[in-house]
Motif scaffolding. Structure first.
Motif, PDB file in Angstrom:
ATOM      1  N   ASP A 107      50.285  38.277  41.299  1.00 52.25           N
ATOM      2  CA  ASP A 107      51.648  39.114  41.445  1.00 52.25           C
ATOM      3  C   ASP A 107      52.498  38.847  40.178  1.00 52.25           C
ATOM      4  O   ASP A 107      53.136  39.812  39.824  1.00 52.25           O
ATOM      5  CB  ASP A 107      52.430  38.335  42.528  1.00 52.25           C
ATOM      6  N   ARG A 117      51.213  41.471  37.680  1.00 55.42           N
ATOM      7  CA  ARG A 117      51.633  42.790  37.954  1.00 55.42           C
ATOM      8  C   ARG A 117      53.070  42.879  37.701  1.00 55.42           C
ATOM      9  O   ARG A 117      53.234  44.203  37.386  1.00 55.42           O
ATOM     10  CB  ARG A 117      51.343  42.865  39.648  1.00 55.42           C
ATOM     11  N   GLU A 118      53.904  41.918  37.979  1.00 57.23           N
ATOM     12  CA  GLU A 118      55.391  42.180  37.699  1.00 57.23           C
ATOM     13  C   GLU A 118      55.702  42.130  36.399  1.00 57.23           C
ATOM     14  O   GLU A 118      56.885  42.407  35.789  1.00 57.23           O
ATOM     15  CB  GLU A 118      56.141  41.207  38.681  1.00 57.23           C
ATOM     16  N   ALA A 152      44.156  44.950  32.622  1.00 59.40           N
ATOM     17  CA  ALA A 152      45.584  44.548  32.522  1.00 59.40           C
ATOM     18  C   ALA A 152      46.321  44.975  31.178  1.00 59.40           C
ATOM     19  O   ALA A 152      47.349  44.679  30.995  1.00 59.40           O
ATOM     20  CB  ALA A 152      45.907  43.283  33.073  1.00 59.40           C
ATOM     21  N   VAL A 187      43.261  42.811  39.945  1.00 64.61           N
ATOM     22  CA  VAL A 187      44.261  43.143  39.066  1.00 64.61           C
ATOM     23  C   VAL A 187      44.090  44.914  39.031  1.00 64.61           C
ATOM     24  O   VAL A 187      42.954  45.136  38.494  1.00 64.61           O
ATOM     25  CB  VAL A 187      44.370  42.698  37.840  1.00 64.61           C
ATOM     26  N   ASP A 188      45.174  45.691  39.180  1.00 66.23           N
ATOM     27  CA  ASP A 188      44.844  47.161  38.954  1.00 66.23           C
ATOM     28  C   ASP A 188      44.971  47.490  37.329  1.00 66.23           C
ATOM     29  O   ASP A 188      45.453  46.880  36.466  1.00 66.23           O
ATOM     30  CB  ASP A 188      45.943  47.955  39.551  1.00 66.23           C
ATOM     31  N   THR A 210      46.555  49.122  34.269  1.00 61.99           N
ATOM     32  CA  THR A 210      47.960  49.439  34.070  1.00 61.99           C
ATOM     33  C   THR A 210      48.180  50.260  32.995  1.00 61.99           C
ATOM     34  O   THR A 210      47.251  50.740  32.438  1.00 61.99           O
ATOM     35  CB  THR A 210      48.565  47.920  33.760  1.00 61.99           C
TER      36      THR A 210
END
Length: 471
Positions: free
Chosen positions: A144, A147-148, A176, A278-279, A281
């Motif tokens: 998380d 991601r943020e 990422a 993780v997607d 980015t």
């Protein structure tokens, strides 16, 4: 040699010593083995149970106490028939996370006593599995945060230098778009040095390290202590507002960390799980790092130029034992393309590199081995050259000769020690030393000679050495 053999082969190193003097002689090596979490069983042959030692001699119990701070476990059998049980325990403990050296001392007259056949049969059938897995909830918090984050960074240490960790770190960096730094004073190289995400090695002083990390808001570290600080500093560990998450399989490393949210578990396994979660980015790509051009002029050559010459000659599958302090901070001029490619003395204890190169060759004979050693470091363990000849280990030794003890010279300047002649080690004929041990040796007169010598080493059957004059 046992340390590097274990690292290269993926098995447990086994080392036999005398309990007293042998243990004392091995202490410098054990500091590196402990710091690198290398699984090694140190089997010490103590005096016979019936022997009363002289007052001046180091007793077995004192030898155990001597090495106790450096090993995971130390012991001795109370009865002769307990020796197999304790040896089995030593092997399992050495190979259980966090891996590391163990010490077992067995009285010499125990070997003449019969073992219990049923006990030994059960021991041979026994197995254990002890690799901690990071808790998913803790990894979710790290995921998380990634991601943020506006500007995250990944830091990698030796615990991530496995085939799974190496490939997973690449995948995570690319998904990422993470810049990647290597943790300070690393004994391994867990990320490809020519990858666009690679940003170099972190400095080993708190203030300087914090300055580098001030460009980021989230730091995720895998397989590294947080952090190794070699040079003194009164600065803070991290800039205000920077959050740090780390994964290590060593609970002691986790407890020692002065900052961050630390997760105990297998770093390579954690890297693989985070990379999958993780997607992709749309962050900007990390800046591409380009090493500065090296001064190629001679007859004494800059460390950068020597590394470049070596790199032009070596293959991507080479295993490198590095103990050349002039190259410590610029080692990434070498092309590292796969895991288990670079090995360095984990605690900074010199004398490790020369025998380690022989251990790498014995542990992984299918890959060429290259040793980059300073002329000062060579003087600690030159007898390793004899072992290389005796066991026909085709190591290519590159000895970089600057005729001085540069590591101590730099610290003398840092600590304001007056200059003196005590760090001058000129006058040692490196080639003649090597030839005395049976190694074919040559002194380079150009950088092209260095490149050609290293390249030819891929197809040799015996060890060879080249001395390179360094500024």
């Amino acid at each position: 040699m046992a340390d590097a053999y274990a690292q290269a082969s993926g098995t447990i190193g086994f080392l036999n010593l005398h309990a007293a003097s042998g243990t004392g002689n091995a202490m410098g090596g054990l500091t590196n083995t402990a710091a690198c979490h290398t699984p090694v069983v140190v089997m010490a042959g103590q005096q016979a149970r019936s022997y009363v030692p002289l007052d001046a001699m180091l007793t077995n119990n004192e030898a155990i106490k001597l090495c106790d701070p450096l090993v995971k476990w130390a012991g001795e059998p109370l009865r002769p028939e307990d020796a197999p049980v304790l040896l089995s325990r030593a092997l399992m403990l050495a190979d259980s996370a966090p891996r590391g050296p163990v010490y077992l001392s067995v009285p010499l007259d125990d070997w003449d006593k019969p073992a219990n056949e049923a006990t030994v049969r059960h021991l041979l059938d026994r197995t254990s599995s002890a690799s901690p897995v990071a808790e998913q909830a803790a990894l979710d918090e790290l995921i998380d945060a990634l991601r943020e984050a506006r500007s995250p960074v990944m830091v990698l240490g030796p615990g991530a230098d496995t085939e799974l960790g190496f490939s997973s770190a690449i995948a995570l960096a690319e998904r990422a778009r993470l810049p990647v730094h290597i943790a300070p004073s690393p004994p391994r190289s867990p990320f490809p040095t020519r990858h666009p995400s690679y940003q170099g090695q972190l400095p080993s002083a708190a203030g300087a390290l914090a300055d580098v990390l001030s460009a980021y808001d989230v730091v995720v570290a895998f397989g590294a202590p947080i952090f190794r600080y070699h040079a003194p500093s009164d600065a803070d560990y991290l800039p205000t507002g920077v959050r740090l998450f780390a994964v290590t399989d060593d609970p002691d490393e986790a407890a020692r960390a002065p900052i961050g949210r630390i997760v105990v578990g297998d770093p390579s396994d954690a890297l693989a799980r985070v990379a999958r979660a993780v997607d992709h980015t749309d962050r900007p790509e990390p800046p591409v790092r380009t090493p500065a051009a090296a001064d190629q002029s001679g007859p004494r050559y800059a460390a950068e130029a020597i590394l470049d010459a070596v790199d032009r000659g070596k293959s991507d599958d080479a295993m490198i034992a590095l103990e050349w302090t002039s190259a410590d901070l610029i080692r990434d001029r070498l092309t590292i393309a796969r895991s288990h490619s670079l090995f360095y003395c984990a605690s900074g204890g010199l004398g490790w590199g020369l025998p380690a190169a022989v251990g790498l060759g014995l542990g992984c004979p299918d890959r060429p081995v290259l040793a980059l050693i300073g002329d000062g470091a060579m003087q600690y363990t030159p007898s390793a050259l004899w072992s290389a000849v005796r066991y026909k280990v085709p190591v290519t030794f590159v000895i970089c000769n600057n005729t001085k003890y540069r590591a101590l010279q730099e610290f003398s300047e840092l600590l304001h020690v007056p200059e003196g002649p005590y760090l001058d080690i000129s006058g040692v004929d490196v080639c003649k030393v090597a030839e005395g041990y049976g190694v074919t040796a040559h002194r380079a007169e150009s950088l092209d000679e260095v490149t050609d010598f290293v390249s030819a080493g891929k197809n040799q059957e015996m060890p060879r050495l080249i001395e390179v004059p360094q500024r």
